[in-house]
Scaffold this active site. Structure first.
Site, PDB file in Angstrom:
ATOM      1  N   CYS A  82       0.848  -1.189   0.000  1.00  0.00           N
ATOM      2  CA  CYS A  82       0.000   0.000   0.000  1.00  0.00           C
ATOM      3  C   CYS A  82       0.889   1.246   0.000  1.00  0.00           C
ATOM      4  O   CYS A  82       1.958   1.259   0.602  1.00  0.00           O
ATOM      5  CB  CYS A  82      -0.857  -0.035   1.263  1.00  0.00           C
ATOM      6  SG  CYS A  82      -1.816   1.445   1.537  1.00  0.00           S
ATOM      7  N   CYS A 178      -7.603  -1.047   7.328  1.00  0.00           N
ATOM      8  CA  CYS A 178      -6.750   0.141   7.258  1.00  0.00           C
ATOM      9  C   CYS A 178      -6.685   0.721   8.665  1.00  0.00           C
ATOM     10  O   CYS A 178      -7.709   0.846   9.337  1.00  0.00           O
ATOM     11  CB  CYS A 178      -7.329   1.165   6.284  1.00  0.00           C
ATOM     12  SG  CYS A 178      -6.412   2.711   6.302  1.00  0.00           S
ATOM     13  N   ASP A 400      -2.129  30.065   4.998  1.00  0.00           N
ATOM     14  CA  ASP A 400      -2.060  28.594   5.046  1.00  0.00           C
ATOM     15  C   ASP A 400      -2.253  28.058   3.630  1.00  0.00           C
ATOM     16  O   ASP A 400      -3.278  27.463   3.306  1.00  0.00           O
ATOM     17  CB  ASP A 400      -3.170  28.085   5.989  1.00  0.00           C
ATOM     18  CG  ASP A 400      -3.153  26.574   6.154  1.00  0.00           C
ATOM     19  OD1 ASP A 400      -2.210  25.917   5.685  1.00  0.00           O
ATOM     20  OD2 ASP A 400      -4.110  26.049   6.767  1.00  0.00           O
ATOM     21  N   CYS A 427       2.105  22.994   4.847  1.00  0.00           N
ATOM     22  CA  CYS A 427       2.211  21.531   4.826  1.00  0.00           C
ATOM     23  C   CYS A 427       3.400  21.114   3.958  1.00  0.00           C
ATOM     24  O   CYS A 427       3.563  19.928   3.672  1.00  0.00           O
ATOM     25  CB  CYS A 427       0.916  20.898   4.321  1.00  0.00           C
ATOM     26  SG  CYS A 427       0.406  21.520   2.722  1.00  0.00           S
TER      27      CYS A 427
HETATM   28  C1  SAM Z   1      -3.962  23.965   3.218  1.00  0.00           C
HETATM   29  S1  SAM Z   1      -5.589  24.443   2.791  1.00  0.00           S
HETATM   30  C2  SAM Z   1      -5.939  25.501   4.122  1.00  0.00           C
HETATM   31  C3  SAM Z   1      -7.338  25.445   4.608  1.00  0.00           C
HETATM   32  C4  SAM Z   1      -7.672  26.086   5.930  1.00  0.00           C
HETATM   33  N1  SAM Z   1      -6.722  27.056   6.388  1.00  0.00           N
HETATM   34  C5  SAM Z   1      -7.915  25.021   6.992  1.00  0.00           C
HETATM   35  O1  SAM Z   1      -7.133  24.885   7.914  1.00  0.00           O
HETATM   36  O2  SAM Z   1      -8.906  24.305   6.863  1.00  0.00           O
HETATM   37  C6  SAM Z   1      -5.273  25.518   1.456  1.00  0.00           C
HETATM   38  C7  SAM Z   1      -6.487  26.183   0.881  1.00  0.00           C
HETATM   39  O3  SAM Z   1      -6.059  27.063  -0.161  1.00  0.00           O
HETATM   40  C8  SAM Z   1      -7.020  27.062  -1.201  1.00  0.00           C
HETATM   41  N2  SAM Z   1      -6.346  27.541  -2.414  1.00  0.00           N
HETATM   42  C9  SAM Z   1      -5.517  26.864  -3.225  1.00  0.00           C
HETATM   43  N3  SAM Z   1      -5.052  27.650  -4.200  1.00  0.00           N
HETATM   44  C10 SAM Z   1      -5.604  28.871  -4.024  1.00  0.00           C
HETATM   45  C11 SAM Z   1      -5.512  30.103  -4.718  1.00  0.00           C
HETATM   46  N4  SAM Z   1      -4.739  30.235  -5.787  1.00  0.00           N
HETATM   47  N5  SAM Z   1      -6.223  31.147  -4.248  1.00  0.00           N
HETATM   48  C12 SAM Z   1      -6.999  31.027  -3.151  1.00  0.00           C
HETATM   49  N6  SAM Z   1      -7.119  29.883  -2.445  1.00  0.00           N
HETATM   50  C13 SAM Z   1      -6.438  28.803  -2.874  1.00  0.00           C
HETATM   51  C14 SAM Z   1      -7.476  25.622  -1.245  1.00  0.00           C
HETATM   52  O4  SAM Z   1      -8.739  25.511  -1.852  1.00  0.00           O
HETATM   53  C15 SAM Z   1      -7.494  25.252   0.243  1.00  0.00           C
HETATM   54  O5  SAM Z   1      -8.751  25.472   0.812  1.00  0.00           O
END
Ligand code: SAM
Length: 469
Positions: A82, A178, A400, A427
């Protein structure tokens, strides 16, 4: 004529490190790095190379001379085949050590950043069964393991419900148990597979695009609610209802049973209509008294308990006052924004996915948060001078972004705004390091806190506090 690939064998290689993309690391006699997949730091092995590049090799261990004392017995019967949980054969304290090292190395080597003392990584209390969402695929061409291939058995039934074999879009490993999602996740998946087989419901064939059953998603919550979503390829009402009625009757703890019929080539459900078969079309997660409505398409951090820890660190780093206007960039469903709202004058969340912003607004109203506003759009377009002129210049920015990090225009815009503090949640510490480098002339790194959201994998989250120089 095709050139024959020359594989090399290196004997008695000591595995010395672990890190990027979960690979472990040894050294070839000529000093080049060898990236390995089936070893633990401390092992001494013979290596067969699988790839040769100018500065490195990739390879697998074919013979073990000594086993590392960092090793533990993997708990999962699917380990090694896996694609998930690749570090399950390494003790948890060692996993944490290598994750911390990875974060520090990236910040120093990619970002060339001056770091304060990095706080020890925050481990997860649950090392197994920590995920609240799992997605499984049906397939009529099951991946046969080496033992199965070497046995005399003829496998006529090749139905599987489980995970993709890494790098193989059409091969599914049948999962019996799992260890990532708590019960009744395994019971639901196994019952769906067994019932479908007994009743001759067909499993999807990804190459030829036929079959009734396509994917299964299970979401669990700390509130006890459970969502199950079955994706069908064929639109067969009788067979669909046979299965859904059985699932509904067998598992009365499922509070949301939904389905989708998807005839597209790919199996993403984000552009598909989802039908609620029984119960609600959503579930609720709770955090510090805040309720978050989650529907089938909503994003929610997959390790709920560690998400709470991550958000507390973010809030502590931001150290807000009632005077502060806060921007929460990449807000998703506005969880961080709502989590910090009580401490701030106002919070503004920006996010690309319209459904997530819809949820963010709805959740904020439910949670009686009236000082948070949410806006949808691509960050590099929305987060511009006009937006700042309309909504105000933030005192604190929380960001984030996804794994790719921030677009350079977004970083530039943050620099133009010049908030007193930035809390950067990431991340992927490699892209975080790149972005921090761009801000280094103006901001000093005050705090660094790695957080482990995904035990048994190499993934690591990192929170950095920046203050204006
Ligand atoms: C790591 S997640 C963070 C979510 C939130 N902070 C949480 O803890 O639940 C990143 C977020 O960025 C959004 N995202 C990705 N690319 C983006 C962009 N170009 N403009 C705005 N948002 C974006 C994604 O849809 C996602 O919801």
């Amino acid at each position: 004529m095709r050139k024959k690939k020359r594989r090399q064998v290196f004997e008695n290689v000591e595995v010395v490190d672990a890190g990027a993309k979960g690979k472990t690391i040894g050294k070839a006699p000529d000093g080049r790095v060898i990236f390995l997949t089936n070893t633990v730091p401390g092992d001494i092995v013979d290596v067969q190379t699988t790839k040769k590049r100018k500065s490195y090799f990739e390879g697998i261990a074919t013979n073990f001379h000594a086993l590392s004392d960092k090793r533990v017995e993997p708990v999962c019967q699917h380990f090694g085949v896996c694609g998930g949980c690749k570090w399950q054969d390494m003790g948890y304290e060692h996993q944490l050590f290598y994750k911390q090292k990875e974060v520090e190395n990236n910040l120093k080597r990619i970002g060339h950043l001056q770091l304060p003392e990095v706080t020890p990584i925050l481990g997860s209390k649950e090392q197994y069964f920590y995920r609240n969402k799992m997605e499984f695929s049906f397939s009529d061409s099951r991946w046969l393991t080496l033992e199965e291939l070497q046995s005399d058995t003829i496998f006529e039934n090749k139905n599987a419900l489980g995970f993709h074999i890494p790098g193989m879009w059409d091969k599914i490993l049948n999962i019996k148990k799992c260890h990532l999602q708590a019960d009744p996740s395994n019971a639901i998946r196994n019952e769906i597979r067994d019932f479908s087989e007994k009743n001759e419901l067909t499993f999807f064939n990804p190459r030829n695009q036929h079959g009734l059953l396509r994917t299964l998603m299970i979401r669990t919550t700390s509130t006890g609610e459970i969502m199950v979503l079955i994706q069908f390829y064929e639109d067969d009402k009788e067979k669909r209802e046979l299965l859904l009625n059985h699932v509904s009757k067998t598992f009365n703890t499922i509070t949301s049973l939904q389905y989708v019929i998807n005839k597209k080539q790919n199996d993403t459900i984000y552009d598909q209509e989802i039908v609620c078969f029984a119960g609600n079309d959503h579930i609720f997660e709770e955090m510090e008294g805040l309720k978050f409505k989650i529907n089938a398409k909503s994003f929610y951090q997959t390790n709920s308990n560690q998400a709470y820890e991550l958000y507390k660190i973010t809030r502590n780093f931001a150290d807000l006052t009632k005077e502060d206007l806060v921007y929460d960039l990449y807000t998703g469903t506005g969880t961080i924004a709502q989590f910090v709202a009580k401490k701030a004058k106002k919070v503004i969340g920006i996010e690309a996915i319209p459904e997530a912003i819809h949820d963010a607004k709805e959740n904020a109203t439910r949670n009686e948060i009236y000082n948070a506003e949410f806006f949808v759009g691509d960050m590099k377009n929305v987060f511009n001078q006009e937006f700042i002129a309309t909504h105000g210049r933030p005192d604190v920015i929380i960001t984030d972004p996804p794994r790719d990090g921030m677009h350079k225009d977004v970083v530039q815009q943050i620099l133009n705004i010049s908030p007193k503090k930035i809390v950067y949640v990431s991340c992927n510490s490699a892209t975080q390091a790149r972005d921090l480098q761009l801000m280094d002339a103006n901001y000093i790194i005050k705090k660094v806190q790695p957080v482990d959201m995904f035990p048994q994998t190499h993934h690591v989250e990192n929170v950095v506090l920046l203050e204006k120089r």
